[in-house]
Motif scaffolding. Structure first.
Motif, PDB file in Angstrom:
ATOM      1  N   LEU A 170       0.871  -1.158   0.067  1.00  8.14           N
ATOM      2  CA  LEU A 170      -0.080  -0.160   0.049  1.00  8.14           C
ATOM      3  C   LEU A 170       0.943   1.276  -0.020  1.00  8.14           C
ATOM      4  O   LEU A 170       0.223   2.388  -0.343  1.00  8.14           O
ATOM      5  N   GLY A 171       2.231   1.000   0.190  1.00  8.32           N
ATOM      6  CA  GLY A 171       3.109   2.302   0.290  1.00  8.32           C
ATOM      7  C   GLY A 171       3.160   2.794   1.536  1.00  8.32           C
ATOM      8  O   GLY A 171       2.505   2.457   2.457  1.00  8.32           O
ATOM      9  N   PRO A 172       3.858   3.889   1.844  1.00 10.93           N
ATOM     10  CA  PRO A 172       4.257   4.547   3.007  1.00 10.93           C
ATOM     11  C   PRO A 172       2.627   5.237   3.685  1.00 10.93           C
ATOM     12  O   PRO A 172       2.582   5.531   4.947  1.00 10.93           O
ATOM     13  N   VAL A 173       1.772   5.550   2.821  1.00  5.30           N
ATOM     14  CA  VAL A 173       0.611   6.451   3.330  1.00  5.30           C
ATOM     15  C   VAL A 173      -0.518   5.900   2.587  1.00  5.30           C
ATOM     16  O   VAL A 173      -0.484   5.813   1.305  1.00  5.30           O
ATOM     17  N   ALA A 174      -1.661   5.575   3.215  1.00  6.04           N
ATOM     18  CA  ALA A 174      -2.774   5.128   2.323  1.00  6.04           C
ATOM     19  C   ALA A 174      -4.155   5.998   2.881  1.00  6.04           C
ATOM     20  O   ALA A 174      -4.190   6.212   3.973  1.00  6.04           O
ATOM     21  N   GLN A 175      -4.840   6.311   2.073  1.00  6.07           N
ATOM     22  CA  GLN A 175      -6.212   7.061   2.232  1.00  6.07           C
ATOM     23  C   GLN A 175      -7.371   5.887   2.711  1.00  6.07           C
ATOM     24  O   GLN A 175      -7.109   4.828   1.876  1.00  6.07           O
ATOM     25  N   THR A 176      -7.776   6.144   3.581  1.00 10.67           N
ATOM     26  CA  THR A 176      -8.663   4.970   4.237  1.00 10.67           C
ATOM     27  C   THR A 176     -10.255   5.613   4.672  1.00 10.67           C
ATOM     28  O   THR A 176     -10.144   6.709   4.907  1.00 10.67           O
ATOM     29  N   ARG A 177     -11.137   4.719   4.519  1.00 13.55           N
ATOM     30  CA  ARG A 177     -12.396   4.894   5.048  1.00 13.55           C
ATOM     31  C   ARG A 177     -12.708   4.118   6.192  1.00 13.55           C
ATOM     32  O   ARG A 177     -12.549   2.831   6.366  1.00 13.55           O
ATOM     33  N   SER A 178     -13.175   4.922   7.086  1.00 12.63           N
ATOM     34  CA  SER A 178     -13.346   4.167   8.581  1.00 12.63           C
ATOM     35  C   SER A 178     -14.613   4.616   9.315  1.00 12.63           C
ATOM     36  O   SER A 178     -15.070   5.693   9.034  1.00 12.63           O
ATOM     37  N   ALA A 179     -15.169   3.980   9.926  1.00 11.36           N
ATOM     38  CA  ALA A 179     -16.175   4.419  10.818  1.00 11.36           C
ATOM     39  C   ALA A 179     -16.565   3.559  12.424  1.00 11.36           C
ATOM     40  O   ALA A 179     -17.454   2.569  12.731  1.00 11.36           O
ATOM     41  N   HIS A 180     -15.423   3.770  12.948  1.00  6.75           N
ATOM     42  CA  HIS A 180     -15.073   3.072  14.449  1.00  6.75           C
ATOM     43  C   HIS A 180     -15.077   4.154  15.518  1.00  6.75           C
ATOM     44  O   HIS A 180     -14.433   5.107  15.326  1.00  6.75           O
ATOM     45  N   HIS A 181     -15.583   3.670  16.684  1.00  2.00           N
ATOM     46  CA  HIS A 181     -15.424   4.364  17.950  1.00  2.00           C
ATOM     47  C   HIS A 181     -14.702   4.021  19.000  1.00  2.00           C
ATOM     48  O   HIS A 181     -14.502   4.296  20.105  1.00  2.00           O
ATOM     49  N   GLN A 182     -13.938   2.656  18.457  1.00  2.00           N
ATOM     50  CA  GLN A 182     -12.925   1.914  19.459  1.00  2.00           C
ATOM     51  C   GLN A 182     -11.885   1.666  18.763  1.00  2.00           C
ATOM     52  O   GLN A 182     -11.846   1.897  17.565  1.00  2.00           O
TER      53      GLN A 182
END
Length: 244
Positions: A170-182
């Motif tokens: 994925l390389g050194p930096v990845a754009q991500t999608r998240s939806a966590h509160h823990q």
């Protein structure tokens, strides 16, 4: 079904009568993960751990070549030595917790490739004796609160460690999608942190000897970068020598 090409996708449950909107959105994520796995050449078997229970989940996945544990409810606090009553706590799925924890422990023992996503990432940590941050508090950049479920995902960067064996694609930096509160707090036995968010939260963990990887984000989300899910599914075909 050829066990050499079988991927068990382990989800929490087949239905959530108490939360139909959440279940509908979760089902979209599952369908996208299954479709990507099939496109990658896997024969997929979907197992609902809450419905099947520990013993049947272990039986259904016994000869699978690889495992994918997807997201869902918070892990019940008693599995990592914490108390209930925290902010944002919802319904738990204790039968799924028990089954998925046993599945992770067996995968590590056998060297079975395993990818955990969101809850699955946290299950890996808890299964190996780790703990969780129970709630990230208001204003967290890791999810959108008080919005319709289809808008809950947040986009942010994660920084990947140069020494990661399983995330290097994925390389050194990845754009991500998240939806966590823990989030993962104390690491379980044999685990190493291989990615963090800009605020320092642990975003990915991998086992130091077994081919087991957990990511806190959702590569299966419709808004995730193209190719990210396929790259992570590719970790499930790592050579057996990685587990040596």
């Amino acid at each position: 079904m050829n066990s050499a090409a079988r991927l068990s996708v382990v989800v929490v449950t087949r239905e959530r009568l108490h939360a139909p909107d959440y279940h509908a959105y979760s089902s979209i994520l599952i369908e996208r993960a299954v479709a990507a796995a099939v496109q990658s050449g896997w024969q997929v078997d979907v197992v609902a751990a809450q419905d099947e229970g520990r013993d049947e989940t272990l039986r259904r996945t016994d000869d699978s070549a690889a495992l994918l544990i997807l997201g869902g409810e918070d892990v019940a606090p008693e599995f990592y030595g914490a108390a209930r009553g925290y902010r944002g706590e919802g319904a738990h799925a204790e039968r799924a917790d028990e089954a998925q924890i046993a599945l992770v422990q067996r995968a590590v023992q056998r060297g079975t490739p395993l990818l955990g996503v969101c809850r699955g990432h946290q299950i890996i940590d808890v299964a190996l004796g780790g703990t969780l941050i129970q709630d990230l508090g208001e204003g967290s950049s890791h999810r959108h609160d008080d919005v319709p479920i289809e808008r809950v995902m947040s986009t942010h960067e994660v920084h990947i460690a140069a020494g990661s064996r399983l995330l290097d694609g994925l390389g050194p930096v990845a754009q991500t999608r998240s939806a966590h509160h823990q989030a993962v707090d104390r690491l379980g036995a044999g685990l190493a942190v291989v990615a963090r968010a800009s605020d320092g939260l642990i975003e990915a963990i991998e086992h130091t000897s077994a081919p087991v990887l957990g990511v806190q984000w959702h590569p299966e989300d419709p808004g995730a970068p193209r190719g990210q899910l396929a790259a992570l599914l590719g970790t499930l075909a790592v050579p057996a020598s990685l587990a040596a």
